[in-house]
Design an enzyme around this catalytic site. Structure first.
Site, PDB file in Angstrom:
ATOM      1  N   ASP A  41       0.818  -1.208   0.000  1.00 54.75           N
ATOM      2  CA  ASP A  41       0.000   0.000   0.000  1.00 54.75           C
ATOM      3  C   ASP A  41       0.857   1.266   0.000  1.00 54.75           C
ATOM      4  OD1 ASP A  41       0.830  -0.742   2.640  1.00 54.75           O
ATOM      5  OD2 ASP A  41      -0.477   0.789   3.447  1.00 54.75           O
ATOM      6  N   GLU A  42       0.246   2.349  -0.392  1.00 52.43           N
ATOM      7  CA  GLU A  42       0.780   3.699  -0.241  1.00 52.43           C
ATOM      8  C   GLU A  42       2.226   3.835  -0.752  1.00 52.43           C
ATOM      9  OE1 GLU A  42      -1.947   5.291   3.449  1.00 52.43           O
ATOM     10  OE2 GLU A  42       0.058   4.548   3.919  1.00 52.43           O
TER      11      GLU A  42
END
Length: 903
Positions: free
Chosen positions: A570-571
């Protein structure tokens, strides 16, 4: 160019008078005549002003009083008008020394959750070091601190600040080569009443209109005593009807309240007809919990007979309780253990009795998980074991253990000692040769705080795995990659330097995670510019493979084979764009990459298939997995879906459900336990998804019909929102036709991220009792939930698919559970040493009488008048304001934070 006073006066025209006055006052004698920071050089040193005495530095740090005060959350007029994001908030840091201090070569290092946009001070400047870590430096003309004078540093920071817990602790001062000294006034205290963290350096919010609201249009009501009283008014105390209630609620339960069964003489366990697949010792943890609650093993006690029913599905059980015999039918260790857990939930502590009953029970979802972040702030092995005990008690079956992120690596890996020698510790070492930077207010000393520094040895992890397996819980290790990987990157750089110093270049490069020629400039969500693995290096994949192999080996040694490995994914923020290694990698068309935008997906696809080849299911967060080509992924993938529902989050959930992956809802609106429990700035936690995630909110969740929650919930500013699930509005890249639309949710997972959680007590107070409601939703499907419509509907505050009848069913169901918690279940947590959150009472003075309530009827409410002692509230009583109120634990040794009635 306007002076800062003019700008603040401009701002004051649109704010309440009390704030307008304060905004002018805060500029004081140190108002900046210009916001152009280049006009005032920072940190110019002179030899005659350099500090050389450790004792002088120590004394200054011991007696310097620092205060961190939020002024306003929406001073739009003084935000950068040329920037797209015009959001900012105004903060003042005040310094009051007890001694003169004229040195110039000092720096005060502190953590600031959201980046500083502009400094509004002539005397001091702020420079970012990395992530949330900043340093305060005197400007060249600053003549030093004079005893008992107060100096101010005002600045604007990004977005908003809504919780008093945002103010990070443990500022420290450094000067030249002297040892860093922690500033005593910024250390934490603990409240004797609540046992929770207190921040004496952070004054309480005193103007909620501009300090607790995100904007002028924010409509979220503050959870003061009157609002809480209003919220609780439909929940009545029903102590005579709680005997035999069970959490989580069984699928079918028949109770005979007229026939009580006493367990005061204990239980005798008959294993003769136990399933051949189950050993008696497999049930020891569930039996031990009964003993902790006072139900002992006794040959003369009621017989508990275990029998086999091969027709039951895994984890299902049947339970019959009569005065002379208790029978549990099961198929596996989980089913028998869950039967015993239901007995433990049903028994009433004061009498050690439960009613005669018959249960047929099976889980709603096959996956019922709890996530614990030990990377940001560490939780000991003992804490994890205690959490596993409570998970088992409430029929949760998966622990997602998040052991590596930017701020910490927490698992010993064979042959890579730097991961824990460097990556598990934070201290003042700007070279990061022996520890990571002290993010999140961790302070300069890596030996001072076991809640920040620490790791699990290989033997610790094996013990966690065996303990979990004995409670029918699988452990899912999580080492976040390719973003959120700063701890690994800095640790492997320390390894690289160590081996290069030994003239071993080939070995040094083997697990290196960055391209030293990479000139990419980026900023992650947590404000790092160096936290992403370079996915174009062979050494990166060698490192990931090494970590997976070693973790797999630990699982094998524990007898708990690794089934799911969580890569995070993620991210990942704009990395690799100017990396020569990636330019060469993309130029090589053999890997199927056409441009750098595909590199993140390539990494996930490659690691997922690497895991699949090892017989391990790949897991990741939905945003990263949303970038992959599903055709390049293994058939079986575990995805944690964390999209905010009020932002249309159901659409991405439905996209990934359509892929047939194991979709686990980790919905932050309701399942992130690091969010505040109440809309009050005194409540701990982050709040980007929710500012009021209480137990009742979790109970109200309709996980099988995400868009339908728009009928009962509002967004973060308490405004109605709508969820459009109609198929003609294509829900995304992988939207299917109605006849093909899939909607199978594999399970639910609660999350505790720990950026602001620094102790076991704080962790407990955030997890409990919310985790019990997570268990309720994951195990039991109530009749009142709105069925999912595969044709797709539009849901909002005006649509009425959630009927008045269903809403009344929901209220009645919550009343039953709230009473069971308040009268029974919370006391059981307390007996086991769990520091659950005590809800502050609601109250209102009506016709001169105090009326009070609490969200869990059965908890004692106390009130206090000025100059008087605490009294127990039982019925409305004549009082004169002001009145202070609190709820009290069953053992009476702990109370909630206070609520106040002023009129």
């Amino acid at each position: 160019m306007k002076t800062i006073i003019q700008q603040l006066m401009c701002l004051s025209k649109n704010l309440p008078m009390r704030l307008a006055i304060s905004l002018v006052i805060v500029t004081g004698a140190h108002a900046q005549t210009s916001v152009n920071q280049k006009e005032q050089p920072i940190g110019s040193l002179t030899q005659e002003r350099a500090l050389t005495s450790q004792e002088t530095l120590h004394q200054f740090a011991q007696y310097l009083d620092i205060k961190y005060q939020l002024i306003s959350n929406y001073p739009e007029q003084i935000c950068d008008s040329e920037k797209k994001d015009k959001r900012c908030f105004l903060v003042r840091i005040s310094f009051t020394p007890k001694h003169d201090f004229i040195a110039k070569n000092w720096r005060i290092i502190f953590s600031q959750m959201r980046p500083v946009k502009k400094v509004l001070s002539n005397d001091f400047g702020i420079k970012i070091i990395q992530g949330d870590l900043n340093e305060i430096i005197p400007r060249e003309h600053f003549s030093g601190f004079k005893a008992d004078n107060t100096y101010h540093l005002d600045f604007l920071a990004e977005h908003w600040q809504l919780a008093e817990s945002d103010a990070m602790p443990n500022y420290y001062i450094v000067a030249g080569n002297l040892k860093p000294e922690i500033i005593a006034s910024t250390q934490l205290n603990y409240d004797l009443q609540t046992q929770l963290e207190v921040r004496p350096y952070a004054p309480a919010f005193n103007d909620l209109e501009v300090q607790y609201k995100r904007s002028k249009t924010d409509k979220l009501p503050y959870d003061g005593a009157k609002q809480v009283f209003k919220d609780n008014r439909d929940i009545k105390a029903i102590p005579t009807k709680i005997q035999g209630q069970i959490l989580p609620t069984p699928k079918r339960l028949k109770i005979n309240q007229s026939q009580m069964v006493s367990l005061a003489n204990g239980l005798f366990f008959d294993y003769q007809n136990l399933s051949k697949k189950v050993k008696p010792e497999d049930l020891d943890p569930a039996i031990k919990r009964l003993q902790v609650l006072g139900v002992k093993q006794n040959e003369k006690g009621i017989v508990v007979r275990f029998k086999t029913n091969p027709m039951l599905v895994p984890e299902s059980y049947q339970l019959t309780v009569t005065p002379k015999l208790i029978t549990i039918y099961g198929k596996d260790a989980a089913s028998y253990s869950y039967g015993l857990s239901s007995i433990a939930s049903a028994v009433h502590l004061s009498s050690l009795s439960l009613p005669e009953m018959v249960i047929e029970d099976s889980p709603r979802y096959e996956f019922r998980g709890m996530h614990l972040d030990v990377s940001r702030n560490f939780r000991s092995k003992e804490y994890v074991l205690k959490l596993l005990d409570q998970m088992a008690a409430y029929k949760l079956n998966a622990l997602h253990l998040h052991m590596a992120d930017d701020e910490g690596w927490r698992l010993q890996i064979q042959d890579l000692p730097e991961l824990t020698q460097v990556g598990s510790r934070r201290c003042h070492d700007l070279t990061e040769s022996r520890c990571l930077l002290p993010q999140l207010g961790s302070g300069p000393d890596d030996k001072a705080n076991p809640d920040v520094n620490g790791f699990y040895s290989k033997q610790d992890y094996i013990e966690i795995l065996t303990y979990a397996a004995a409670r029918q819980i699988q452990v899912i290790p999580s080492m976040d990659m390719p973003g959120h990987s700063r701890a690994a990157i800095r640790s492997m750089e320390a390894r690289y330097r160590n081996l290069m110093a030994k003239n071993q270049p080939e070995e040094a490069e083997m697990y290196r995670l960055l391209d030293p020629l990479d000139k990419t400039e980026y900023r992650s969500v947590q404000y790092y510019n160096d936290n992403t693995l370079n996915v174009c290096l062979p050494s990166t994949y060698a490192f990931v493979d090494k970590v997976i192999e070693e973790i797999t080996r630990l699982h094998e040694q524990a007898g708990a084979p690794l089934a799911i490995y969580h890569i995070g994914a993620d991210e990942t923020a704009g990395a690799w764009l100017n990396s020569p290694a990636c330019e060469g990698f993309v130029a090589n068309r053999n890997n199927g990459i056409e441009d750098k935008s595909q590199l993140g997906a390539y990494f996930i696809e490659r690691i997922a298939n690497m895991l699949d080849d090892k017989g391990i299911k790949a897991a990741g967060w939905s945003d990263g997995l949303g970038h992959v080509n599903p055709e390049k992924m293994p058939n079986s993938v575990h995805t944690n879906l964390w999209d905010i529902l009020s932002h249309g989050g159901h659409k991405n959930v439905h996209n990934q459900l359509a892929l047939g992956w194991d979709a686990v809802l980790s919905t932050p609106d309701v399942l992130y336990f690091d969010m505040p429990s109440a809309a009050d700035p005194r409540e701990h936690g982050y709040y980007w998804a929710s500012r009021k995630t209480n137990s009742r909110q979790i109970h109200s969740f309709m996980p099988d019909n995400l868009p339908a929650n728009a009928e009962q919930w509002r967004d973060i500013e308490n405004k109605p929102y709508q969820a459009d699930d109609r198929l003609e509005k294509k829900v995304g890249k992988f939207a299917n036709q109605p006849k093909e639309r899939k909607h199978h949710v594999a399970g639910l997972q609660g999350q505790l991220w720990t950026e602001t959680i620094r102790s076991d007590v704080m962790a407990d107070s955030m997890i409990y009792p919310r985790m019990l409601l997570l268990a309720e939703k994951a195990w039991h499907k109530p009749q009142w939930e709105v069925p999912y419509d595969y044709g797709g509907l539009l849901y909002n505050a005006e649509s009425e698919y959630f009927t008045p009848f269903a809403r009344e069913q929901q209220r009645t169901d919550w009343q039953r559970i709230a009473n069971h918690l308040g009268h029974n279940e919370l006391a059981k947590l307390e007996l086991q040493g769990v520091i659950y959150r005590l809800p502050p009472p609601g109250a209102k003075i009506i016709n001169g009488k105090l009326h009070a309530n609490v969200s869990f009827p059965g908890l004692e409410i106390q009130f206090k008048l000025p100059g008087k002692d605490w009294q127990t509230y039982t019925n409305p009583i004549s009082v004169k304001a002001p009145v202070e109120l609190r709820s009290v634990s069953h053992l009476g040794n702990r109370a909630s934070r206070s609520q106040f009635i002023e009129e």
